[in-house]
Scaffold this motif. Structure first.
Motif, PDB file in Angstrom:
ATOM      1  N   TYR A   1      -2.170   3.855   3.355  1.00 55.07           N
ATOM      2  CA  TYR A   1      -3.625   3.696   3.275  1.00 55.07           C
ATOM      3  C   TYR A   1      -4.021   2.254   3.626  1.00 55.07           C
ATOM      4  O   TYR A   1      -5.027   2.016   4.299  1.00 55.07           O
ATOM      5  CB  TYR A   1      -4.132   4.037   1.872  1.00 55.07           C
ATOM      6  N   LYS A   2      -3.211   1.302   3.166  1.00 49.22           N
ATOM      7  CA  LYS A   2      -3.497  -0.106   3.475  1.00 49.22           C
ATOM      8  C   LYS A   2      -3.404  -0.364   4.980  1.00 49.22           C
ATOM      9  O   LYS A   2      -4.198  -1.137   5.541  1.00 49.22           O
ATOM     10  CB  LYS A   2      -2.525  -1.018   2.725  1.00 49.22           C
ATOM     11  N   LYS A   3      -2.441   0.263   5.632  1.00 43.26           N
ATOM     12  CA  LYS A   3      -2.312   0.104   7.083  1.00 43.26           C
ATOM     13  C   LYS A   3      -3.559   0.640   7.793  1.00 43.26           C
ATOM     14  O   LYS A   3      -4.064   0.036   8.751  1.00 43.26           O
ATOM     15  CB  LYS A   3      -1.066   0.838   7.594  1.00 43.26           C
ATOM     16  N   ALA A   4      -4.045   1.802   7.310  1.00 48.69           N
ATOM     17  CA  ALA A   4      -5.259   2.384   7.901  1.00 48.69           C
ATOM     18  C   ALA A   4      -6.459   1.474   7.660  1.00 48.69           C
ATOM     19  O   ALA A   4      -7.255   1.222   8.573  1.00 48.69           O
ATOM     20  CB  ALA A   4      -5.507   3.772   7.320  1.00 48.69           C
ATOM     21  N   LEU A   5      -6.577   0.962   6.435  1.00 50.60           N
ATOM     22  CA  LEU A   5      -7.709   0.094   6.103  1.00 50.60           C
ATOM     23  C   LEU A   5      -7.657  -1.234   6.858  1.00 50.60           C
ATOM     24  O   LEU A   5      -8.707  -1.801   7.190  1.00 50.60           O
ATOM     25  CB  LEU A   5      -7.737  -0.162   4.596  1.00 50.60           C
TER      26      LEU A   5
ATOM     27  N   PHE B   1      -0.093  13.992  -1.281  1.00 54.84           N
ATOM     28  CA  PHE B   1      -0.011  15.423  -1.618  1.00 54.84           C
ATOM     29  C   PHE B   1       1.285  15.737  -2.360  1.00 54.84           C
ATOM     30  O   PHE B   1       1.330  16.593  -3.240  1.00 54.84           O
ATOM     31  CB  PHE B   1      -0.104  16.250  -0.336  1.00 54.84           C
ATOM     32  N   GLU B   2       2.349  15.019  -1.987  1.00 54.18           N
ATOM     33  CA  GLU B   2       3.661  15.231  -2.606  1.00 54.18           C
ATOM     34  C   GLU B   2       3.869  14.338  -3.842  1.00 54.18           C
ATOM     35  O   GLU B   2       4.997  14.197  -4.322  1.00 54.18           O
ATOM     36  CB  GLU B   2       4.758  14.955  -1.573  1.00 54.18           C
ATOM     37  N   ASN B   3       2.774  13.761  -4.331  1.00 50.68           N
ATOM     38  CA  ASN B   3       2.777  12.920  -5.541  1.00 50.68           C
ATOM     39  C   ASN B   3       3.520  11.599  -5.364  1.00 50.68           C
ATOM     40  O   ASN B   3       3.907  10.970  -6.347  1.00 50.68           O
ATOM     41  CB  ASN B   3       3.350  13.680  -6.748  1.00 50.68           C
ATOM     42  N   HIS B   4       3.705  11.183  -4.112  1.00 52.42           N
ATOM     43  CA  HIS B   4       4.316   9.880  -3.860  1.00 52.42           C
ATOM     44  C   HIS B   4       3.187   8.857  -3.698  1.00 52.42           C
ATOM     45  O   HIS B   4       2.944   8.332  -2.607  1.00 52.42           O
ATOM     46  CB  HIS B   4       5.195   9.926  -2.601  1.00 52.42           C
ATOM     47  N   TYR B   5       2.522   8.576  -4.794  1.00 51.64           N
ATOM     48  CA  TYR B   5       1.294   7.778  -4.726  1.00 51.64           C
ATOM     49  C   TYR B   5       1.562   6.346  -4.296  1.00 51.64           C
ATOM     50  O   TYR B   5       0.794   5.767  -3.503  1.00 51.64           O
ATOM     51  CB  TYR B   5       0.570   7.794  -6.078  1.00 51.64           C
ATOM     52  N   PHE B   6       2.634   5.757  -4.821  1.00 51.71           N
ATOM     53  CA  PHE B   6       2.923   4.370  -4.486  1.00 51.71           C
ATOM     54  C   PHE B   6       3.176   4.221  -2.986  1.00 51.71           C
ATOM     55  O   PHE B   6       2.661   3.298  -2.344  1.00 51.71           O
ATOM     56  CB  PHE B   6       4.135   3.875  -5.287  1.00 51.71           C
ATOM     57  N   GLU B   7       3.956   5.157  -2.412  1.00 48.92           N
ATOM     58  CA  GLU B   7       4.239   5.111  -0.974  1.00 48.92           C
ATOM     59  C   GLU B   7       2.972   5.364  -0.163  1.00 48.92           C
ATOM     60  O   GLU B   7       2.751   4.755   0.885  1.00 48.92           O
ATOM     61  CB  GLU B   7       5.298   6.150  -0.591  1.00 48.92           C
ATOM     62  N   SER B   8       2.117   6.257  -0.663  1.00 48.45           N
ATOM     63  CA  SER B   8       0.891   6.580   0.082  1.00 48.45           C
ATOM     64  C   SER B   8       0.001   5.351   0.216  1.00 48.45           C
ATOM     65  O   SER B   8      -0.639   5.147   1.257  1.00 48.45           O
ATOM     66  CB  SER B   8       0.128   7.719  -0.591  1.00 48.45           C
TER      67      SER B   8
ATOM     68  N   TRP C   1     -11.011   4.440   1.963  1.00 47.64           N
ATOM     69  CA  TRP C   1     -11.171   3.779   0.663  1.00 47.64           C
ATOM     70  C   TRP C   1     -11.117   4.775  -0.493  1.00 47.64           C
ATOM     71  O   TRP C   1     -10.566   4.483  -1.555  1.00 47.64           O
ATOM     72  CB  TRP C   1     -12.507   3.016   0.621  1.00 47.64           C
ATOM     73  N   PHE C   2     -11.676   5.964  -0.275  1.00 47.40           N
ATOM     74  CA  PHE C   2     -11.687   6.993  -1.321  1.00 47.40           C
ATOM     75  C   PHE C   2     -10.256   7.412  -1.672  1.00 47.40           C
ATOM     76  O   PHE C   2      -9.872   7.494  -2.846  1.00 47.40           O
ATOM     77  CB  PHE C   2     -12.515   8.193  -0.846  1.00 47.40           C
TER      78      PHE C   2
ATOM     79  N   ASP D   1      -6.262   6.693  11.936  1.00 50.84           N
ATOM     80  CA  ASP D   1      -6.271   8.036  11.343  1.00 50.84           C
ATOM     81  C   ASP D   1      -4.859   8.565  11.109  1.00 50.84           C
ATOM     82  O   ASP D   1      -4.624   9.312  10.151  1.00 50.84           O
ATOM     83  CB  ASP D   1      -7.036   9.013  12.254  1.00 50.84           C
ATOM     84  N   ALA D   2      -3.932   8.182  11.990  1.00 54.23           N
ATOM     85  CA  ALA D   2      -2.556   8.663  11.823  1.00 54.23           C
ATOM     86  C   ALA D   2      -1.864   7.960  10.654  1.00 54.23           C
ATOM     87  O   ALA D   2      -1.149   8.606   9.868  1.00 54.23           O
ATOM     88  CB  ALA D   2      -1.769   8.453  13.112  1.00 54.23           C
ATOM     89  N   TRP D   3      -2.066   6.642  10.517  1.00 52.95           N
ATOM     90  CA  TRP D   3      -1.522   5.947   9.345  1.00 52.95           C
ATOM     91  C   TRP D   3      -2.085   6.567   8.065  1.00 52.95           C
ATOM     92  O   TRP D   3      -1.351   6.800   7.097  1.00 52.95           O
ATOM     93  CB  TRP D   3      -1.877   4.457   9.379  1.00 52.95           C
TER      94      TRP D   3
END
Length: 468
Positions: free
Chosen positions: A329-333, A318-325, A343-344, A307-309
């Motif tokens: 998300y991959k770490k969480a998954l 939220f800050e539009n840094h989609y590539f970094e996000s 996944w959403f 959940d923290a990742w």
């Protein structure tokens, strides 16, 4: 039995242990009375040294062969190290010596229960009830066996009997709360704990279980009041602060929740879970730098905190840094690939980066994991519609509606897609379905296809429902 002994003082116990260890070193045989042996056995049990404690019981039974107390101690220690067959042998020797002693049947029943021999275990525990004046632990053991068989409904009366005899039995309080919870009998639990509190108003465990029941029923204000009573009675009970924080979060009282979460640090070291909860509060307050700071503290303590990742990813998104996000998300998954929310967010970030094939795969995963997520069906279908793959968008939405037949949002979106595809009659039927489900949300159609605001047929149908 053991209860008949007058226990040694700490000083006497120390002398007995020293004398016993001297005997072992000298390979000699000293005589010890029963009280001394009990003190020596307790010493090794306190040191968590079951092998040494077993050795003492062997000496004790050789010197006091008709004393069942040492055989029962031996049985309990053997059971604690999973030597169940030997434990049964020891307890059956005691049974031959003293067949009317209730403790023998209690211990035998407990061991048989550990072996999964439930019928024999119940028989022995009921026999223990007939031969013992101390019944609370026997009732509790019967309840535990019933719970281990999944018979939680039947366990509740025995837990109530345990608490009627011994209202300080903390384990029984928590187990009865568990039974009410797993049976979805939370209202019954609230009634029980309120009655219990009337007899023991300073039981922090009862208040805590009452608060948890209120929380599970989403009666968050009452939960907070009950958690406050827990804290009043036992200020150092950090779980009450943490759970109160969770109730405050559910009321969107994020600043207060942060204060309550941080109060736990006075009584226990900060945990990854608490840092993550604080991070989420700051995220909800849209203070993303601070949120990210706490999420990072969380994963520093526990790299498995998915959940923290994910939270770090959300702040970057939220800050539009989609590539970094996406990296986070991959770490969480990687830690929890069955989490539909992860996944959403991953699908959404891929979509924003115009990585449409990846987004399609991810959206498909979302709706497979959580077919009741209306927003996911809308976004998944929109992905195709915006690529002019109207039929694919319609097919996805059809599947979404089959899983959510009363979701007006899906019906209204379907109206827009069908109109765009020239299927006007079908579109009107979905319009009727949407208006029947929730007429107030009809503006969704115009948000997606504004030109339909000038369609007289649609407006007339909407007005018909509005006037009814």
């Amino acid at each position: 039995m053991e209860e008949d002994f007058e226990y040694s003082s700490p000083e006497e116990q120390k002398i007995s242990v020293a004398r016993y260890e001297e005997m072992i070193r000298n390979h000699d045989q000293y005589f010890f009375d029963k009280q001394a042996f009990i003190a020596i056995i307790d010493h090794y049990i306190d040191l968590n040294d079951p092998m040494q404690a077993l050795q003492v019981t062997s000496y004790a039974t050789s010197q006091h062969p008709y004393d069942t107390n040492f055989l029962l101690r031996q049985a309990q220690i053997l059971a604690s190290v999973q030597e169940f067959d030997k434990a049964i042998t020891a307890v059956e020797k005691a049974e031959l010596l003293e067949p009317s002693e209730g403790d023998i049947y209690f211990i035998k029943g407990s061991i048989l229960g550990s072996l999964g021999h439930f019928e024999e275990a119940f028989f022995n525990l009921k026999k223990a009830l007939e031969n013992s004046d101390v019944k609370d632990e026997i009732y509790f053991q019967i309840a535990s066996l019933l719970q281990s068989e999944g018979r939680n409904e039947e366990a509740i009366p025995y837990l109530k009997k345990t608490l009627a005899i011994n209202n300080k039995h903390q384990e029984a309080l928590y187990e009865i709360a568990f039974c009410f919870d797993i049976l979805d009998q939370l209202e019954e639990g609230i009634t029980y704990f309120n009655a219990y509190i009337n007899t023991d108003p300073y039981s922090y465990a009862a208040w805590f279980n009452l608060a948890n029941a209120y929380h599970r029923l989403e009666r968050f204000e009452e939960a907070i009041d009950a958690y406050d009573y827990v804290i009043l009675i036992k200020e150092t009970f950090s779980s009450a602060y943490f759970n109160k924080g969770n109730s405050l979060v559910n009321l969107d009282r994020f600043r207060e929740a942060i204060e309550v979460y941080e109060a736990t640090f006075k009584f226990e070291p900060p945990s990854a879970e608490t840092y993550c909860a604080i991070g989420e509060c700051y995220e909800k307050l849209e203070e993303m730098d601070t949120a990210r700071e706490f999420y990072k503290k969380s994963v520093q303590l526990d790299e498995q905190m998915a959940d923290a990742w994910f939270g770090i990813g959300v702040t970057l998104d939220f800050e539009n840094h989609y590539f970094e996000s996406i990296h986070y998300y991959k770490k969480a998954l990687a830690l929890d690939d069955s989490n539909a929310d992860f996944w959403f967010a991953y699908a959404d970030a891929k979509y924003k980066l115009n990585l449409l094939e990846d987004a399609e795969i991810a959206y498909k995963k979302v709706v497979a994991l959580n077919p009741l997520d209306i927003e996911a069906w809308l976004d998944y279908s929109s992905l195709y519609f915006e690529q002019d793959k109207v039929q694919e968008a319609i097919d996805i939405l059809m599947e979404g509606i089959s899983n959510n037949p009363t979701a007006a949002e899906l019906c209204y979106r379907m109206v827009a897609y069908l109109f765009a595809d020239g299927k006007f009659i079908e579109a009107l039927s979905y319009l009727e379905l949407g208006l029947h489900a929730d007429p107030q949300k009809h503006t969704i159609i115009f948000e997606y296809l504004p030109q339909l605001q000038s369609n007289k047929i649609i407006i007339d149908i909407i007005n018909k429902y509005a006037n009814n």
